[in-house]
Motif scaffolding. Structure first.
Motif, PDB file in Angstrom:
ATOM      1  N   MET B  26       0.859  -1.183   0.000  1.00 57.69           N
ATOM      2  CA  MET B  26       0.000   0.000   0.000  1.00 57.69           C
ATOM      3  C   MET B  26       0.891   1.227   0.000  1.00 57.69           C
ATOM      4  SD  MET B  26      -3.143   0.896   2.448  1.00 57.69           S
ATOM      5  CE  MET B  26      -2.431   1.180   4.028  1.00 57.69           C
ATOM      6  N   ARG B  27       0.590   2.169  -0.871  1.00 54.92           N
ATOM      7  CA  ARG B  27       1.367   3.417  -0.873  1.00 54.92           C
ATOM      8  C   ARG B  27       0.582   4.457  -0.103  1.00 54.92           C
ATOM      9  NH1 ARG B  27       5.621   2.456  -4.078  1.00 54.92           N
ATOM     10  NH2 ARG B  27       6.610   4.401  -3.533  1.00 54.92           N
ATOM     11  N   LEU B  28       1.226   4.999   0.903  1.00 55.40           N
ATOM     12  CA  LEU B  28       0.550   5.931   1.793  1.00 55.40           C
ATOM     13  C   LEU B  28       1.294   7.262   1.741  1.00 55.40           C
ATOM     14  CD1 LEU B  28      -1.700   5.910   4.033  1.00 55.40           C
ATOM     15  CD2 LEU B  28       0.151   5.590   5.642  1.00 55.40           C
ATOM     16  N   ASN B  29       0.565   8.332   1.599  1.00 57.47           N
ATOM     17  CA  ASN B  29       1.174   9.653   1.619  1.00 57.47           C
ATOM     18  C   ASN B  29       1.113  10.192   3.035  1.00 57.47           C
ATOM     19  OD1 ASN B  29       2.302  10.895  -0.644  1.00 57.47           O
ATOM     20  ND2 ASN B  29       0.326  10.816  -1.662  1.00 57.47           N
ATOM     21  N   ALA B  30       2.225  10.150   3.730  1.00 60.94           N
ATOM     22  CA  ALA B  30       2.258  10.777   5.052  1.00 60.94           C
ATOM     23  C   ALA B  30       2.702  12.214   4.844  1.00 60.94           C
ATOM     24  CB  ALA B  30       3.205  10.037   5.975  1.00 60.94           C
ATOM     25  N   LEU B  47       3.839   0.523   2.274  1.00 63.45           N
ATOM     26  CA  LEU B  47       3.593  -0.310   3.440  1.00 63.45           C
ATOM     27  C   LEU B  47       3.238  -1.720   3.018  1.00 63.45           C
ATOM     28  CD1 LEU B  47       1.337   1.982   5.618  1.00 63.45           C
ATOM     29  CD2 LEU B  47       3.699   1.428   6.019  1.00 63.45           C
ATOM     30  N   GLU B  50       1.715  -3.313   8.153  1.00 60.97           N
ATOM     31  CA  GLU B  50       2.162  -2.180   8.966  1.00 60.97           C
ATOM     32  C   GLU B  50       3.633  -1.878   8.743  1.00 60.97           C
ATOM     33  OE1 GLU B  50       1.106  -0.309  11.801  1.00 60.97           O
ATOM     34  OE2 GLU B  50      -1.008  -0.789  11.684  1.00 60.97           O
ATOM     35  N   PHE B 374       5.090   1.358  10.743  1.00 61.88           N
ATOM     36  CA  PHE B 374       4.739   2.735  10.401  1.00 61.88           C
ATOM     37  C   PHE B 374       4.816   3.622  11.635  1.00 61.88           C
ATOM     38  CE2 PHE B 374       1.460   6.027   9.459  1.00 61.88           C
ATOM     39  CZ  PHE B 374       2.206   6.667   8.499  1.00 61.88           C
TER      40      PHE B 374
END
Lengths: 353, 393, 158, 216
Positions: B26-30, B47, B50, B374
């Motif tokens: 999963m690509r997460l934009n933090a 990710l 986790e 994460f």
């Protein structure tokens, strides 16, 4: 203990069964709403005092109307549903969570003469119904179409489902000592002073003294699991704001967010009330028959529950958050073995006394 | 050549094993808007459940063209810009810049000014570390330490406000001296401040630093081995947390730091209090110990600072900087901050290049956070203690 | 080691590639080197026993009129000495070898020099803009840079 | 096993220690200030705003000479100054605060507080301390244009008037200079008239030729 239908009979004598049922149902709701206002105010104030500030001071004297103002603010906020969200699930989720919390209230015996529903398997019912919250959380998190919400929901599911097991062990331990699942019966057994409470081994004279360490540990285990089940710090990983912004309710706003908020505080009360009933004598006065009339019993019940709510708030403003794997470690490798050992001891106690 | 690059990145030991099942990533934009990226930093995180498998930092959301601005301003006008690099430790930013200009222009600075400057820098360092430690606590979910330490930070800012007139962006140092005279109660205030900081830090050790949950969250997380830290040119608490005994105040004493007696807290392998050398807890612990060392410097400063003499006399009426170039470095709160100043003899510099500490330190993030969770990524980012104003300039 | 000793040492090993020392009385003197051989020179600086420059402080690009300069500030943790090495590349073909493989610290410094000055570092694994937006045009720190009036329909000079 | 139990006890005890700290702080007096109700000058650690506090800038116009030092010193160009020379024919002959004659009217003195970075460089640059920091920090407003403060004592008409007077003076001066010049020329002509009488006829013929050329 047939008296718990007393209020129902009393009201239905004058009104009729259906209206009485509605009235009886409204009482816990009113209690929940008033309690939520108090708890929110208490949380704000306790947090502020711990942090050397004053907290809300503008709305009314000492900011007493702050929770009311917040409710009104939330009421008039725009109710946003994200574009990519699964709309039915998204809208349903907060109500399911709230339902779980509200239904659990229906079996709590506020006094020896008043439980909204005098269920003889009350503890079992509460364990069952409090699992409903998970459904709401996973629905809300998944339907939000937000990655943070999804991670939060997944964390929450794994967390709550895991922590149900030690929680159930604790409740079972007490149930095996009380030989009953009826909360009113358990409360009544602990009448006659705080030394009769199950946290101190139950009503069994001086010979129960060997049980006290086990019951105290059992209480601590239940307290920890109750924190986890209500997603409170240090176990607030599903909504940990430093990682997941707001977790499963990131996308919610307005009244639907208010329901999440309300359910969180409601769940805090429910777990505190269970703790009160199974370990701290429920509605019974800590001083024997002193101040043990049905009205005073309500006071004792609420006071005891609010003490644990306060404890949860105090903990929240003290501790950092755990990580997900540490949370699971704590559950499976520490709390579960401990609760099992204690359960064995308490079951033995249940057989002996 | 390529093997070499791989070797340096994979030096860090990953203590959480990758998931055995190769599941969907999963690509997460933090960020850029995220509560814990300490500003407008965007981390593109990949990710696996986790576990962080890849991380790409995207910078520049706060780019304010510092170096371009400097080319169009004269030497005095740059000082306010320099303040705004690392805005939580502004005095420490002014320090190397002012020293660079003084070195180029050949200005001698009196001893009183030197000691006062060092004291200001240490007050500022305490203020910065208080924020860093408490914000690190906030990253771990503890909110109360933030407000506890802000009380002490308020004292520090109050002292600096009385000295310079501003609370955060001081514009206090200038080539040749400092802008304003010392106020009468300065020494008394510093004394009160030191006592209050020491008390607060004792409380903080109970509340946060030795809290078991906090230790579990930070120990053995984000391991940065010594060699990798040097290869990445890390400095400040990040380097000292990895066991590198590198502090410019000791290795190349500038200003009046050779007059003070203080230690450099280094978490060397084998001498850790908790955890291992190079983890998040060690980096934070270095900051905690540095506050104590700064208190020591301030205590000595109170006795060393002469009462007579002016601190504003040395400022030249007209600043003439001859052609030349210099690289001047100082130990900023976050590490080595240097200014590479090229002058062509006019009143404006030809080139001002800042070696931004946070910029250099942040570069290690992608290589030390892979393989952790994460939540750990947030802690690692917090332990590096970046300020985006300095990263993006 | 003083800069003269370092210069002599480098001169022995790289004779023609090392150009001259520029003495600066009020600052740091620097050594100018041939950009074509920069990687080998810097690798020698890092690995040679008595130099041991293990700490790359800073890479800065600068516009010196007709050429683009790349300035390397090196520091040695062990011997606590430092050195400034400069290489000038022509503006038409501003190519120079990347030193990412020597010091990972060079990664972002080189990206920044590429972004703001326009020096192209050959062999850099990921030479993209770092501070400006990825689709920004031009290199803002060049002396002949003209600020664009518009960026994606937004006015640039406010 | 012992390690396991030790860890549990350690974790539990550190939590209790932390709770003790927060419990003690529960009963400590607050350190915050209820801002609009209590004036923030009463602050923790400092009982009043320091003398050199750098807040909103204030310009004391009678002191300002219009030298524009502050405009040059400002790193963010938030000061805009435009000066008009004081005309000698102006009936209004003001003096500076220190008794010197005013040379410039401040026809425009704007400070844009939206840009101001409160560095204080302008106050240092000012030779007469006309631009100073006040203690006023509560000047937030709803419109960005309100942050552009005009310190000039004149409104637009007055500025136009002053400019007109100056222009008049310049005109008068120019006229005077022209008149002087013409007078001088006249005098010179009268002096030279006898010398050039002989040449004048030639001049006239050449002038006529020029006119013819032009018309062609």
């Amino acid at each position: 203990m047939e008296n718990h239908q007393f209020l129902f009979n009393f009201i239905s004598e004058y009104t009729g069964d259906i209206l009485a049922g509605v009235l009886i149902a409204i009482i816990p709701l009113a209690l929940l709403l008033v309690y939520a206002l108090v708890a929110i105010y208490g949380e704000l104030k306790i947090a502020s005092f711990i942090q050397l500030k004053l907290g809300p001071m503008r709305t009314g004297k000492w900011g007493l109307l702050q929770p009311v103002a917040e409710v009104f603010k939330l009421l008039q906020k725009e109710d946003i549903t994200p574009d990519g969200a699964d709309k039915p699930l998204f809208n349903l989720a907060p109500f399911i969570i709230f339902l779980g919390c509200y239904a659990a209230l229906s079996v709590l015996p506020l006094s020896s003469h008043f439980a909204p529903s005098g269920l003889n398997i009350g503890l079992f019912f509460i364990i069952a119904i409090s699992s409903l919250a998970v459904l709401g959380i996973v629905m809300g998190g998944w339907a939000s179409n937000n990655k943070y919400s999804l991670i939060g929901a997944m964390r929450s599911v794994s967390q709550i489902i895991s922590y149900e097991i030690p929680a159930a062990m604790c409740i079972l331990g007490v149930a095996s000592m009380a030989h009953s699942l009826d909360m009113n019966v358990i409360s009544a057994q602990q009448q006659g002073g705080f030394w009769n409470w199950y946290v101190l081994g139950g009503p069994a004279g001086i010979s129960k003294i060997w049980l006290i360490p086990f019951t105290v540990v059992m209480f601590i285990v239940y307290f920890v699991t109750s924190l986890a089940e209500t997603n409170r710090t240090p176990f607030d990983v599903p909504e940990g704001e430093s990682e997941l912004v707001a977790g499963y309710h990131t996308e919610y706003s307005g009244m639907k967010f208010a329901f999440f908020y309300l359910a969180e505080y409601g769940n805090m009360f429910v777990v505190s009330a269970i703790m009160t009933v199974i370990f701290f004598g429920g509605w019974s006065s800590p001083f024997g028959d002193f101040l043990n009339s049905p009205i005073w019993q309500i006071f004792w019940f609420i006071a005891k529950s609010m003490f644990f709510v306060g404890l949860q708030i105090w903990l929240r403003w003290t501790l950092p958050r755990t990580r997900v794997d540490q949370l699971m470690y704590l559950c499976w490798k520490i709390l579960l073995p401990l609760s099992m050992v204690c359960f064995l001891a308490m079951a033995l106690g249940g057989m002996l006394y | 050549m390529e093997n070499n690059l791989e070797n340096t990145t994979n030096n860090n030991k990953i203590n959480i094993e990758y998931s055995q099942f190769d599941s969907e990533r999963m690509r997460l934009n933090a960020g850029p808007q995220h509560p814990s990226t300490h500003g407008v930093l965007r981390l593109e995180v990949e990710l696996d459940g986790e576990i962080v498998t890849d991380i790409i930092p995207h910078l520049g959301y706060l780019h304010r063209c510092f170096e371009k601005h400097c080319e169009n301003s004269n030497y005095n006008q740059i000082v306010p810009f320099v303040d705004r690099l690392d805005y939580v430790s502004a005095i420490n930013n002014e320090f190397p810049y002012v020293m660079a200009v003084e070195k180029l222009a050949g200005i001698e600075v009196s001893e009183k000014v030197q000691i006062l400057r060092a004291m200001c820098a240490e007050i500022n360092r305490i203020a910065n570390h208080l924020l860093a430690i408490s914000a690190f606590g906030l990253d771990s979910g503890a909110f109360t330490p933030l407000l506890f330490l802000f009380r002490e930070r308020e004292f520090a800012l109050g002292i600096l406000e009385k000295l310079s007139g501003a609370r955060l962006l001081y514009n206090y140092f200038c080539p040749g001296g400092v802008r304003y005279e010392i106020y009468s109660d300065f020494k008394k205030d510093v004394k009160v401040f030191i006592d209050s900081v020491r008390l607060a830090m004792k409380e903080m050790e109970d509340l946060l630093i030795f809290n078991d949950i906090f230790i579990k969250r930070t120990e053995k997380i984000g391991l940065l081995p010594k060699e990798v830290a040097i290869n990445f040119a890390c400095s400040g608490p990040v380097a000292r947390g990895s066991g590198i005994n590198f502090d410019i105040r000791k290795s190349a004493p500038y200003s009046s730091y050779d007059k003070f007696d203080f230690d450099i807290p280094v978490v060397e392998p084998g001498k850790e209090v908790v955890g291992v050398s190079g983890d998040c807890w060690s980096r934070n612990w270095v900051r905690v110990k540095e506050i104590e060392e700064s208190c020591k410097i301030l205590e000595q400063g109170i006795t060393l600072l002469p009462d007579e003499g002016s601190v504003t006399d040395g400022i030249p009426k007209k600043l003439k900087v001859p052609a030349g170039e210099v690289y001047c470095k100082a130990e900023n709160t976050k590490g080595e901050l240097g200014f590479y100043l090229v002058s062509n003899g006019s009143d404006k510099p030809e080139r001002v290049r800042a070696r931004a500490t946070s910029f250099v330190n942040l570069a290690i993030l992608p290589s030390i956070s892979k393989g952790y969770m994460f939540a750990d990524l947030i802690m690692i980012l917090g332990s590096i203690d970046i300020v985006l104003g300095e990263v993006d300039r | 080691m003083t800069i003269q000793e370092i210069y002599d040492l480098l001169k022995i090993h790289f004779n023609d590639d090392i150009k001259e020392i520029t003495d600066i009385s009020n600052g740091d003197s620097f050594i100018t080197v041939n950009p074509a051989n920069i990687f080998d020179i810097l690798q020698f600086c890092r690995d040679y026993e008595t130099l041991d420059f293990d700490y790359l402080t800073l890479i800065s690009g600068m516009d010196s009129g007709e050429n683009l300069g790349v300035v390397y500030h090196l520091y040695s943790m062990k011997f606590k000495h430092s050195i400034v090495i400069k290489a000038f590349v022509p503006k038409e073909s501003p190519n120079i070898q990347s030193v990412v493989y020597l010091w990972r610290a060079a990664d972002w410094h080189e990206r920044e020099a590429f972004d703001l000055i326009g020096v192209v570092f050959d062999g850099h694994p990921n030479l993209i803009r770092i501070l400006c937006p990825y689709d920004w045009e031009g290199h803002p720190l060049r002396k002949d840079y003209v600020t664009p009036q518009e960026y994606h329909g937004m006015k640039v000079p406010y | 096993m012992i390690n396991y139990l030790k860890n549990i006890i350690k974790g539990f005890s550190t939590i209790l220690v932390g709770m003790k700290v927060t419990f003690i702080n529960l009963f400590r007096p607050n350190v915050t200030v209820q801002y609009p109700n209590v004036h923030p000058l009463v602050r923790a650690g400092s009982d009043k705003m320091p003398d050199n506090a750098r807040n909103k800038l204030n310009v004391i116009i009678p002191k300002c000479t219009g030298c524009k030092s502050c405009e040059k010193a400002c790193p963010v160009n938030c000061i805009t100054i435009e000066t008009t020379k004081v005309a000698s024919i102006d009936t209004e002959k003001p003096l500076m605060e220190d008794g010197k004659k005013r040379v410039f009217w401040l026809s425009q003195f704007d400070i844009d507080f939206a840009k101001c970075c409160f560095c204080g460089l302008c106050t240092i640059a000012c030779p007469t301390s006309a631009i100073v920091h006040s203690t006023d920090f509560e000047y937030s407003c709803y419109d960005r244009n309100e942050l552009l403060v005009h310190f000039s004592p004149f409104n637009k008409e007055q500025v136009a008037e002053k400019k007109r007077i100056l222009a008049e003076e310049v005109k008068q001066k120019a006229e005077k200079a022209l008149a002087d010049k013409q007078a001088a020329e006249k005098a010179a002509q009268e002096q030279n008239i006898t010398d050039s009488k002989i040449k004048s006829s030639d001049d006239q013929t050449s002038a006529n030729q020029n006119i013819q050329n032009n018309s062609n």
